[in-house]
Enzyme design. Structure first.
Site, PDB file in Angstrom:
ATOM      1  N   GLY A   1      -1.183  -1.370  -4.904  1.00  0.00           N
ATOM      2  CA  GLY A   1      -2.164  -1.995  -3.950  1.00  0.00           C
ATOM      3  C   GLY A   1      -3.199  -1.221  -4.123  1.00  0.00           C
ATOM      4  O   GLY A   1      -3.336   0.065  -4.172  1.00  0.00           O
TER       5      GLY A   1
ATOM      6  N   GLY B   1      -7.106   0.366  -2.140  1.00  0.00           N
ATOM      7  CA  GLY B   1      -7.124   1.219  -0.907  1.00  0.00           C
ATOM      8  C   GLY B   1      -6.787   2.537  -0.866  1.00  0.00           C
ATOM      9  O   GLY B   1      -6.682   3.411  -0.101  1.00  0.00           O
ATOM     10  N   HIS B   2      -6.166   2.683  -2.380  1.00  0.00           N
ATOM     11  CA  HIS B   2      -5.793   4.388  -2.666  1.00  0.00           C
ATOM     12  C   HIS B   2      -7.064   5.156  -3.728  1.00  0.00           C
ATOM     13  O   HIS B   2      -6.493   6.206  -4.175  1.00  0.00           O
ATOM     14  CB  HIS B   2      -4.436   4.534  -3.318  1.00  0.00           C
TER      15      HIS B   2
ATOM     16  N   LYS C   1       5.107   3.534  -8.124  1.00  0.00           N
ATOM     17  CA  LYS C   1       5.522   4.332  -6.999  1.00  0.00           C
ATOM     18  C   LYS C   1       6.728   3.709  -6.472  1.00  0.00           C
ATOM     19  O   LYS C   1       6.651   2.488  -6.455  1.00  0.00           O
ATOM     20  CB  LYS C   1       3.938   4.213  -6.239  1.00  0.00           C
TER      21      LYS C   1
ATOM     22  N   ASP D   1       6.339  -2.968  -5.446  1.00  0.00           N
ATOM     23  CA  ASP D   1       5.951  -2.171  -6.483  1.00  0.00           C
ATOM     24  C   ASP D   1       7.187  -2.549  -7.428  1.00  0.00           C
ATOM     25  O   ASP D   1       6.962  -2.980  -9.008  1.00  0.00           O
ATOM     26  CB  ASP D   1       5.440  -0.836  -6.736  1.00  0.00           C
TER      27      ASP D   1
ATOM     28  N   HIS E   1       0.020   3.793   2.817  1.00  0.00           N
ATOM     29  CA  HIS E   1      -0.341   2.548   3.239  1.00  0.00           C
ATOM     30  C   HIS E   1      -0.644   2.390   4.572  1.00  0.00           C
ATOM     31  O   HIS E   1      -0.588   1.103   4.941  1.00  0.00           O
ATOM     32  CB  HIS E   1       1.006   1.705   2.740  1.00  0.00           C
TER      33      HIS E   1
END
Length: 556
Positions: free
Chosen positions: A280, A282-283, A331, A336, A444
């Protein structure tokens, strides 16, 4: 047996309901997860409607197979493969003349085979299985689904991201089960059930908000203020950030908007093992910021906190391959793992050499009570760096995978939050008091494993180090890589204070820090807090860590 027109009407109803309930289901998911379930489901079925006229209508089976294909391509996350396989299996039975009960049973079987969840794990199966049983017995399907969804309020999550919050998930309904109940009630048009469902959603959401805030008041109104952010439309945030990354670092990174992947600007190195990863958004800078010499070749980025789709991962594998094989670095999150593994299987069917390494370094989420194993967090960077160096040195796929697994096995991480993050267009995912610290958080935005009183940083670091060393148990004289990672909302000043405490604490234990890294590398949007990763180095891992690297976010 449902007719084609009946199936079309049902799919449209699901799509309309997903759009209507999007914000509600996101809020419910935020109570113990990452707050994107409603958006993910809406994204998938919106894509179905967008391509509505082009869907195959040669038969009931062909129609649902096409719907399944679109969902797999558009949704991502854990929900993508789960809903896709459910629709696909139901379509196979419909094509054989099966009734609704057989279709629901086939969907259940497919979802269980894929995700390995069981009834009682607090997932959508807790509503779907009772619905299938009621259908087989000519019972009240909607009522059974609703009762199953209601029962999830008393369950402890054992699958998905909610599993990491453990006992703190008790008191709020599972969003997937609620969605199944909503759809069952909507399709049956039962007014009484609809009223019960509204009450379940309202109390379940409020209980989750109360648990997150520590108020304990399940009747308090749930509120999520919107955080001001530098975005245009929230739904475009991930894509526009990816475009911006490629524009800022065009010598290193290219963005393929059609396939929704990032690649090296100069393409894969010929006859060299390639590394691909993703997850995702946002990291940032993980993962796209680590494309370049000595690290990744391609990345499949999902929406914010949502895993990329199977199609994206497969496209990234194809783009990365230079003829010597591709190593996936994954991860350990359900979405994932599901999407990467399915894509890997498809790539191998095409004749590509593909191996995979799963990073599961978060000690806070270990133990049988969490059900899905440790999360993959800060050690992902370490694995990508040393594996990329081994690939650049001419290692075979087997050799690169072996060093990546060794780095993952010799790493342990743990994090804490001082303030929650806010996804684009939303507010904080949970509430945290001024004198509280959320310990054991992931990346998250979900709740951690426990809430503790705020304390000076030296004490907080000691708490984390005790957990990490208890897990790693490094032998005397083992050189350590000490990585202090910011989650995006804490100043560099704070991170270096953390490193000061970490260095002193390790020194007091007689341990040697041979290499260090401090900064925002594996973030959680604007979360205030940090994680610490310790890796027990050996001679080869040290050499590979020191090897030259040139990416947008890491270079020496």
């Amino acid at each position: 047996m449902p007719t084609l027109s009946e199936l079309e009407a049902a799919v449209r109803t699901v799509a309309d309901t997903a759009a209507t309930r999007r914000a509600e289901w996101d809020a419910l998911d935020a109570a113990t997860g990452d707050g994107d379930f409603g958006s993910t489901l809406h994204r998938g079925f919106a894509a179905v409607l967008e391509g509505w006229d082009a869907l195959d209508r040669d038969s009931e089976r062909a129609f649902l197979a096409d719907v399944s294909r679109v969902l797999a391509a558009a949704m991502g996350g854990t929900s993508g493969p789960i809903w896709s396989v459910g629709v696909l299996r139901a379509g196979v039975v419909a094509g054989e003349g099966g009734d609704v009960d057989a279709m629901l049973t086939a969907a259940v079987d497919g979802i269980q085979a894929l995700g390995e969840a069981q009834r009682g794990d607090k997932t959508l199966l807790d509503a779907l299985i009772p619905a299938a049983e009621a259908a087989r017995g000519d019972g009240d399907v909607a009522g059974a689904a609703l009762e199953g969804a209601e029962a999830t309020r008393e369950l402890r999550a054992r699958r998905g991201r909610g599993a990491y919050a453990g006992h703190r998930t008790v008191g709020t309904a599972d969003p997937g089960a609620v969605a199944i109940a909503v759809l069952a009630v909507t399709l049956s048009a039962g007014d009484g059930d609809a009223q019960r469902l509204e009450a379940l959603h309202r109390v379940g959401e409020n209980a989750g908000e109360a648990a997150a805030s520590g108020s304990g008041d399940a009747d308090a109104p749930a509120k999520r203020a919107t955080t001001k952010q530098l975005v245009n439309r929230p739904q475009d945030a991930a894509r526009e950030a990816l475009e911006g990354l490629a524009l800022a670092h065009g010598d290193l990174v290219a963005w393929d908007g059609e396939r929704r992947i990032l690649t090296r600007a100069d393409g894969p190195a010929r006859d060299a093992v390639a590394l691909m990863s993703g997850g995702g958004s946002g990291h940032e800078p993980l993962h796209g910021g680590f494309i370049g010499d000595g690290m990744l070749t391609a990345v499949a980025p999902g929406e914010v906190f949502a895993s990329p789709s199977v199609d994206q991962v497969l496209a990234a594998i194809r783009a990365a391959d230079g003829g010597a094989g591709v190593l996936q670095i994954i991860k350990n999150y359900t979405g994932d793992v599901l999407n990467f593994r399915l894509a890997g299987e498809l790539a191998r069917e095409e004749g590509l050499q593909v191996d995979a390494v799963i990073v599961a370094d978060d000690v806070a989420s270990g133990g049988e009570e969490h059900g899905v194993g440790r999360r993959g967090t800060g050690a992902t960077l370490v694995v990508e760096k040393v594996a990329g160096a081994r690939a650049a040195a001419g290692g075979s796929l087997e050799e690169v995978a072996a060093v990546a697994r060794r780095a993952a096995d010799r790493s342990a991480s743990m994090g804490l939050a001082l303030h929650p993050c806010s996804p684009p267009g939303a507010g904080p995912l949970f509430a945290l008091g001024d004198e509280e610290v959320e310990m054991g958080v992931g990346i998250h935005g979900e709740l951690g494993t426990e809430r503790i009183p705020y304390a000076p940083v030296d004490e907080l670091v000691t708490t984390i180090v005790d957990r990490l060393l208890g897990d790693l148990e490094p032998a005397d004289g083992t050189p350590l890589l000490a990585f202090v990672n910011g989650f995006g909302g804490s100043a560099a000043l704070e991170l270096y204070i953390v490193y000061r405490a970490l260095s002193r604490t390790l020194g007091d234990r007689g341990l040697t820090v041979a290499r260090s890294l401090v900064g925002d590398y594996v973030t959680s949007l604007d979360m205030a807090g940090m994680s610490i990763t310790l890796t027990a180095l050996d001679d080869e891992l040290t050499t590979l860590w020191d090897a030259p690297v040139r990416t947008p976010a890491l270079r020496w």
